[in-house]
Motif scaffolding. Structure first.
Motif, mmCIF file in Angstrom:
data_model
loop_
_atom_site.group_PDB
_atom_site.id
_atom_site.type_symbol
_atom_site.label_atom_id
_atom_site.label_comp_id
_atom_site.label_asym_id
_atom_site.label_seq_id
_atom_site.Cartn_x
_atom_site.Cartn_y
_atom_site.Cartn_z
ATOM 1 N N LYS A 117 0.828 -1.208 0.000
ATOM 2 C CA LYS A 117 0.000 0.000 0.000
ATOM 3 C C LYS A 117 0.862 1.257 0.000
ATOM 4 N N GLU A 118 1.962 1.259 0.757
ATOM 5 C CA GLU A 118 2.842 2.417 0.810
ATOM 6 C C GLU A 118 3.456 2.699 -0.557
ATOM 7 N N GLU A 119 3.882 1.640 -1.245
ATOM 8 C CA GLU A 119 4.461 1.828 -2.579
ATOM 9 C C GLU A 119 3.428 2.340 -3.564
ATOM 10 N N TRP A 120 2.189 1.836 -3.471
ATOM 11 C CA TRP A 120 1.142 2.305 -4.370
ATOM 12 C C TRP A 120 0.789 3.759 -4.085
ATOM 13 N N ASN A 121 0.737 4.145 -2.820
ATOM 14 C CA ASN A 121 0.440 5.541 -2.494
ATOM 15 C C ASN A 121 1.444 6.478 -3.145
ATOM 16 N N LYS A 122 2.705 6.069 -3.153
ATOM 17 C CA LYS A 122 3.748 6.878 -3.793
ATOM 18 C C LYS A 122 3.541 6.927 -5.302
ATOM 19 N N LYS A 123 3.237 5.777 -5.920
ATOM 20 C CA LYS A 123 3.014 5.719 -7.360
ATOM 21 C C LYS A 123 1.792 6.545 -7.770
ATOM 22 N N ILE A 124 0.728 6.466 -6.979
ATOM 23 C CA ILE A 124 -0.487 7.220 -7.290
ATOM 24 C C ILE A 124 -0.219 8.718 -7.222
ATOM 25 N N ARG A 125 0.510 9.140 -6.199
ATOM 26 C CA ARG A 125 0.842 10.561 -6.074
ATOM 27 C C ARG A 125 1.668 11.032 -7.274
ATOM 28 N N GLU A 126 2.677 10.237 -7.661
ATOM 29 C CA GLU A 126 3.504 10.601 -8.812
ATOM 30 C C GLU A 126 2.659 10.690 -10.082
ATOM 31 N N PHE A 127 1.763 9.727 -10.278
ATOM 32 C CA PHE A 127 0.924 9.699 -11.459
ATOM 33 C C PHE A 127 0.025 10.932 -11.529
ATOM 34 N N LEU A 128 -0.600 11.279 -10.405
ATOM 35 C CA LEU A 128 -1.519 12.410 -10.401
ATOM 36 C C LEU A 128 -0.788 13.728 -10.656
ATOM 37 N N TYR A 129 0.378 13.906 -10.054
ATOM 38 C CA TYR A 129 1.094 15.162 -10.250
ATOM 39 C C TYR A 129 1.647 15.284 -11.670
ATOM 40 N N GLU A 130 1.827 14.165 -12.369
ATOM 41 C CA GLU A 130 2.214 14.218 -13.773
ATOM 42 C C GLU A 130 1.083 14.789 -14.633
ATOM 43 N N GLN A 131 -0.173 14.569 -14.195
ATOM 44 C CA GLN A 131 -1.332 15.043 -14.961
ATOM 45 C C GLN A 131 -1.792 16.436 -14.526
ATOM 46 N N LEU A 132 -1.209 16.977 -13.470
ATOM 47 C CA LEU A 132 -1.728 18.205 -12.866
ATOM 48 C C LEU A 132 -1.654 19.396 -13.816
#
Length: 449
Positions: A146-161
């Motif tokens: 879950k911790e690794e996914w939280n990091k990946k999700i944050r990175e993904f969203l900020y790429e689309q920001l």
């Protein structure tokens, strides 16, 4: 509105660069699609991607390689394929030996390539599982903690920001903050900001927000993504006079009639958005009886409280057991039992088959027994044959129990269920004493001692 958000990010999943392991690549590239499809053909049984000792990686890689080579043979002569436990173990040993020799030929990494912050794991040999792992279909196909996914999700969203600030900020607010109550409070006040302008477009008092305001500082500013959301709505940060001094304000800049329409779109999006969801991976394992006896400890992530707190409360309970048992009524004992069950987040279920093999999977503590039955069913060699699951005490789990949670059935945090074929339908499906019960590709995951 929720469908619009979903379609937008499904499109971004295809277009965006997203690193799951190794060098990044665009998911829309033909080369990457062909590479992924080739990889999926070689590994029909997904194996969690996580940091484990080399011996476990070798076993998993060898099992997948064996499956790929044996797959073609099964298509030509499925009946001739030897699914006996001894043959499977022999095949896995050969694959492990080949993997070991291949690793010996690879030079060790240089010091320059070694991370300065290595991941520390609990490597106790008695752990039943190394952790709890998840999938995130919206982002990628990896299996991570879950911790690794939280990091990946944050990175993904900020790429689309930068490209879609408003809708992305909605997802950041819901997905990147801890504490549902704090997120709900922030969403409530942000919606109020926008609703005031929508209903009163000419009132200037609703078009600026003092950033030092107590409500803003306590309920909005600490929430990640809230400021990006307001900027996407048309607010700009400016200094304005306030009580004989200057203060920072968020001031709404009306830009034609479209700005009010944009506010309504963002208002609805923020209310309808949901956190990017994770799906629990079953972390399927096939074990021998000796391994089940040796691996009986659960990692701390299975518990809602820390191991130290659990140990301390258990010690206090032991000291008070004699006098407590005499004074408590049945209702009090049942209430305490339910309180005890709420301590667990996940359940480790092991299903023992008549041939001695165990099928192991991870479930949410509040999942229904039906989820366990489906997990067993999809891994059976004879998928159409009815079967029975019973608790270790011999109690048969019937159809009425299928709608009960694992907590209600007292199967948390870990339990062993006994598998048998339904004797009523035995004559219709052939001999009871078959060599193996699980599919050949699942049996190839059998871990050597």
């Amino acid at each position: 509105m929720a469908e619009k958000i979903k379609k937008y990010f499904q499109k971004k999943k295809i277009e965006a660069k997203f690193k799951m392991a190794g060098p990044g690549y665009k998911l829309a590239d033909d080369s990457s699609r062909s590479s992924c499809s080739t990889s999926s053909r070689k590994e029909p049984v997904p194996v969690p991607v996580r940091s484990t000792p080399h011996s476990n990686e070798a076993k998993q890689a060898a099992a997948a390689a064996a499956l790929a080579r044996l797959g073609g043979q099964r298509h030509h002569d499925h009946a001739a394929f030897n699914t006996s436990l001894a043959a499977i173990q022999a095949q896995v040993r050969r694959e492990l030996e080949a993997e070991r020799k291949a690793k010996e030929m690879i030079p060790p990494p240089s010091d320059a390539n070694v991370s300065s912050n290595p991941v520390v794991q609990d490597t106790s040999p008695h752990l039943a599982v190394t952790g709890v792992y998840f999938r995130c279909p919206m982002i990628g196909n990896g299996i991570l903690s879950k911790e690794e996914w939280n990091k990946k999700i944050r990175e993904f969203l900020y790429e689309q920001l930068e490209e879609e600030r408003g809708l992305t900020a909605c997802l950041i607010i819901h997905s990147c903050n801890k504490g549902q109550e704090k997120v709900s409070a922030c969403v409530e006040i942000l919606c109020k900001y926008l609703q005031n302008i929508i209903l009163n477009p000419t009132e200037e008092k609703y078009q600026k927000i003092r950033m030092s305001n107590r409500a803003f500082q306590e309920r909005v500013a600490p929430i990640e993504g809230s400021q990006d959301f307001l900027l996407a709505a048309g607010f700009q940060i400016r200094k304005q006079a306030f009580q004989d001094s200057e203060d920072d304000f968020l001031v709404f800049s009306k830009d034609g009639d479209d700005s009010i329409e944009n506010l309504q779109v963002l208002h609805d999006a923020l209310q309808s958005a949901e956190p990017i969801g994770l799906e629990l991976d079953r972390n399927l394992q096939v074990l021998l009886p000796s391994q089940v006896a040796d691996r009986n400890e659960l990692p701390a992530v299975f518990f809602s409280i820390s191991p130290e707190e659990l140990k301390r409360e258990q010690q206090l309970r032991t000291e008070a057991v004699e006098k407590g048992m005499m004074l408590r009524t049945k209702a009090m004992r049942e209430k305490e039992e339910q309180r005890e069950m709420r301590r667990y987040r996940y359940a480790l279920i092991r299903v023992r088959f008549p041939d001695g093999v165990f099928l192991q999977g991870t479930f949410y503590a509040h999942e229904k027994l039906q989820a366990v039955r489906e997990f067993v069913h999809e891994n059976l060699l004879c998928e159409n044959r009815p079967f029975i699951l019973a608790a270790a005490t011999g109690h048969r789990l019937n159809d009425e129990d299928s709608d009960k949670s694992l907590v209600e059935l007292h199967l948390v945090p870990a339990s062993i269920l006994i598998f048998t074929w339904d004797p009523i339908t035995g004559d219709d499906f052939g001999n009871e004493g078959q060599a193996t019960y699980l599919k050949p590709e699942i049996m190839l995951l059998l871990q050597s001692c």
